[in-house]
Each structure stands twice: as structure tokens, then as C-alpha cells.
Design a protein around this motif. Structure first.
Motif, PDB file in Angstrom:
ATOM      1  N   VAL A   1       0.850  -1.190   0.000  1.00 42.71           N
ATOM      2  CA  VAL A   1       0.000   0.000   0.000  1.00 42.71           C
ATOM      3  C   VAL A   1       0.886   1.241   0.000  1.00 42.71           C
ATOM      4  O   VAL A   1       1.829   1.329   0.774  1.00 42.71           O
ATOM      5  N   LYS A   2       0.588   2.194  -0.879  1.00 45.00           N
ATOM      6  CA  LYS A   2       1.379   3.417  -0.963  1.00 45.00           C
ATOM      7  C   LYS A   2       1.068   4.339   0.211  1.00 45.00           C
ATOM      8  O   LYS A   2      -0.033   4.292   0.770  1.00 45.00           O
ATOM      9  N   VAL A   3       2.054   5.194   0.541  1.00 51.62           N
ATOM     10  CA  VAL A   3       1.866   6.140   1.638  1.00 51.62           C
ATOM     11  C   VAL A   3       0.650   7.016   1.372  1.00 51.62           C
ATOM     12  O   VAL A   3      -0.165   7.276   2.269  1.00 51.62           O
ATOM     13  N   GLU A   4       0.508   7.464   0.126  1.00 55.64           N
ATOM     14  CA  GLU A   4      -0.616   8.334  -0.224  1.00 55.64           C
ATOM     15  C   GLU A   4      -1.951   7.651   0.077  1.00 55.64           C
ATOM     16  O   GLU A   4      -2.909   8.286   0.500  1.00 55.64           O
ATOM     17  N   GLU A   5      -1.998   6.352  -0.144  1.00 52.75           N
ATOM     18  CA  GLU A   5      -3.235   5.615   0.125  1.00 52.75           C
ATOM     19  C   GLU A   5      -3.484   5.492   1.631  1.00 52.75           C
ATOM     20  O   GLU A   5      -4.621   5.551   2.091  1.00 52.75           O
ATOM     21  N   LYS A   6      -2.392   5.366   2.394  1.00 52.16           N
ATOM     22  CA  LYS A   6      -2.551   5.285   3.851  1.00 52.16           C
ATOM     23  C   LYS A   6      -3.002   6.631   4.419  1.00 52.16           C
ATOM     24  O   LYS A   6      -3.788   6.683   5.369  1.00 52.16           O
ATOM     25  N   LEU A   7      -2.469   7.720   3.843  1.00 53.97           N
ATOM     26  CA  LEU A   7      -2.849   9.041   4.342  1.00 53.97           C
ATOM     27  C   LEU A   7      -4.344   9.275   4.210  1.00 53.97           C
ATOM     28  O   LEU A   7      -4.941  10.041   4.961  1.00 53.97           O
ATOM     29  N   PHE A   8      -4.955   8.595   3.279  1.00 52.81           N
ATOM     30  CA  PHE A   8      -6.387   8.751   3.050  1.00 52.81           C
ATOM     31  C   PHE A   8      -7.191   8.401   4.298  1.00 52.81           C
ATOM     32  O   PHE A   8      -8.274   8.928   4.521  1.00 52.81           O
ATOM     33  N   TYR A   9      -6.636   7.513   5.134  1.00 56.48           N
ATOM     34  CA  TYR A   9      -7.382   7.076   6.312  1.00 56.48           C
ATOM     35  C   TYR A   9      -7.356   8.093   7.455  1.00 56.48           C
ATOM     36  O   TYR A   9      -8.117   7.985   8.402  1.00 56.48           O
ATOM     37  N   ASN A  10      -6.447   9.054   7.383  1.00 58.69           N
ATOM     38  CA  ASN A  10      -6.399  10.068   8.445  1.00 58.69           C
ATOM     39  C   ASN A  10      -7.581  11.019   8.325  1.00 58.69           C
ATOM     40  O   ASN A  10      -8.102  11.253   7.239  1.00 58.69           O
ATOM     41  N   ARG A  11      -7.983  11.546   9.449  1.00 58.09           N
ATOM     42  CA  ARG A  11      -9.033  12.565   9.462  1.00 58.09           C
ATOM     43  C   ARG A  11      -8.495  13.772  10.207  1.00 58.09           C
ATOM     44  O   ARG A  11      -7.648  13.646  11.085  1.00 58.09           O
ATOM     45  N   TYR A  12      -9.005  14.946   9.852  1.00 56.37           N
ATOM     46  CA  TYR A  12      -8.492  16.174  10.443  1.00 56.37           C
ATOM     47  C   TYR A  12      -9.654  17.024  10.925  1.00 56.37           C
ATOM     48  O   TYR A  12     -10.674  17.121  10.249  1.00 56.37           O
ATOM     49  N   LEU A  13      -9.466  17.620  12.076  1.00 54.40           N
ATOM     50  CA  LEU A  13     -10.421  18.614  12.545  1.00 54.40           C
ATOM     51  C   LEU A  13      -9.660  19.934  12.570  1.00 54.40           C
ATOM     52  O   LEU A  13      -8.806  20.157  13.433  1.00 54.40           O
ATOM     53  N   VAL A  14      -9.925  20.769  11.587  1.00 48.68           N
ATOM     54  CA  VAL A  14      -9.163  22.000  11.392  1.00 48.68           C
ATOM     55  C   VAL A  14      -9.662  23.086  12.344  1.00 48.68           C
ATOM     56  O   VAL A  14     -10.866  23.331  12.441  1.00 48.68           O
ATOM     57  N   ASP A  15      -8.715  23.697  13.047  1.00 47.27           N
ATOM     58  CA  ASP A  15      -9.026  24.817  13.933  1.00 47.27           C
ATOM     59  C   ASP A  15      -8.973  26.077  13.067  1.00 47.27           C
ATOM     60  O   ASP A  15      -7.936  26.737  12.959  1.00 47.27           O
ATOM     61  N   ALA A  16     -10.063  26.387  12.427  1.00 42.94           N
ATOM     62  CA  ALA A  16     -10.100  27.446  11.413  1.00 42.94           C
ATOM     63  C   ALA A  16      -9.595  28.780  11.963  1.00 42.94           C
ATOM     64  O   ALA A  16     -10.012  29.216  13.032  1.00 42.94           O
ATOM     65  N   GLY A  17      -8.681  29.366  11.241  1.00 45.00           N
ATOM     66  CA  GLY A  17      -8.167  30.679  11.633  1.00 45.00           C
ATOM     67  C   GLY A  17      -7.081  30.628  12.685  1.00 45.00           C
ATOM     68  O   GLY A  17      -6.557  31.671  13.080  1.00 45.00           O
ATOM     69  N   ARG A  18      -6.746  29.427  13.183  1.00 46.00           N
ATOM     70  CA  ARG A  18      -5.699  29.306  14.209  1.00 46.00           C
ATOM     71  C   ARG A  18      -4.705  28.215  13.807  1.00 46.00           C
ATOM     72  O   ARG A  18      -4.693  27.134  14.414  1.00 46.00           O
ATOM     73  N   PRO A  19      -3.912  28.455  12.765  1.00 45.58           N
ATOM     74  CA  PRO A  19      -2.944  27.431  12.337  1.00 45.58           C
ATOM     75  C   PRO A  19      -1.933  27.155  13.436  1.00 45.58           C
ATOM     76  O   PRO A  19      -1.484  28.071  14.125  1.00 45.58           O
ATOM     77  N   HIS A  20      -1.587  25.880  13.624  1.00 48.04           N
ATOM     78  CA  HIS A  20      -0.658  25.538  14.711  1.00 48.04           C
ATOM     79  C   HIS A  20       0.798  25.669  14.286  1.00 48.04           C
ATOM     80  O   HIS A  20       1.687  25.546  15.125  1.00 48.04           O
ATOM     81  N   ILE A  21       1.024  25.892  12.991  1.00 49.28           N
ATOM     82  CA  ILE A  21       2.375  26.145  12.500  1.00 49.28           C
ATOM     83  C   ILE A  21       2.341  27.405  11.651  1.00 49.28           C
ATOM     84  O   ILE A  21       1.443  27.575  10.827  1.00 49.28           O
TER      85      ILE A  21
END
Ligand code: SF4
Length: 92
Positions: A1-21
Motif C-alpha cells: 500500500v502506498k503512503v498516499e493511500e494510507k494518508l487517506f485514512y487520516n481525518r483532520y479537525l481544522v481549527d479554522a483561523g488558528r494554524p498551529h504552524i
């Protein structure tokens, strides 16, 4: 399985307007900043038309690679997302 395919399984909850980096404002990027456009496994860093390095941290996996490379030099400011936000690992 390619890394790109594995990344698909991640989910993100974006803190809109407050980037952590954030990237320190610059005219010409340092070699380390430029390297981030190649080594971030999530492809969060890119180079703008003017040559400056930018970040879109929405897909950040919090691996810490950019923090190790550019955190101490002050090229970037890196903090963990607020509780409940950021990457959610579905498997692992
Ligand atoms: Fe990319 Fe890792 Fe830095 Fe997130 S912590 S922006 S995934 S290098």
C-alpha cells in the motif's frame, strides 16, 4: 500500500483561523525552509510565486519533522493544535 493511500485514512479537525504552524515572514527562504517543501510527508509546505515558503497546515500529521529542522532557528513557529483539533488517526 502506498503512503498516499494510507494518508487517506487520516481525518483532520481544522481549527479554522488558528494554524498551529506558522512560517516567519521572509523575503528569501533559508535552505532549511526550502527543504521543507520536499521533506514534509504531508506536502504542507510550498513555494509561492515570489519564492517565499508557505504552509497550509490543514493536512499536518504532527510528525515533527519541520519542527526538528526549523523550530530552533525560528524559521517556523510550531505548536500542537488545541485539544480536540488536528489529525485523528483512525488506524494506529
Ligand atoms: Fe509536515 Fe510533519 Fe511539519 Fe506537519 S509536522 S507540517 S506533517 S513536516
Amino acid at each position: 500500500v502506498k503512503v498516499e493511500e494510507k494518508l487517506f485514512y487520516n481525518r483532520y479537525l481544522v481549527d479554522a483561523g488558528r494554524p498551529h504552524i506558522t512560517v516567519r515572514p521572509h523575503d528569501t527562504p533559508s535552505a532549511a525552509l526550502l527543504a521543507l517543501t520536499r521533506i514534509c510527508p504531508a506536502g504542507c509546505y510550498s513555494q509561492a510565486d515570489g519564492g517565499q515558503v508557505e504552509i497550509a497546515s490543514d493536512g499536518c500529521m504532527e510528525c515533527g519533522t519541520c519542527r526538528v529542522l526549523c523550530g530552533e532557528s525560528g524559521d517556523i513557529e510550531w505548536n500542537y493544535p488545541r485539544g480536540g483539533f488536528g489529525v485523528l488517526y483512525k488506524f494506529g
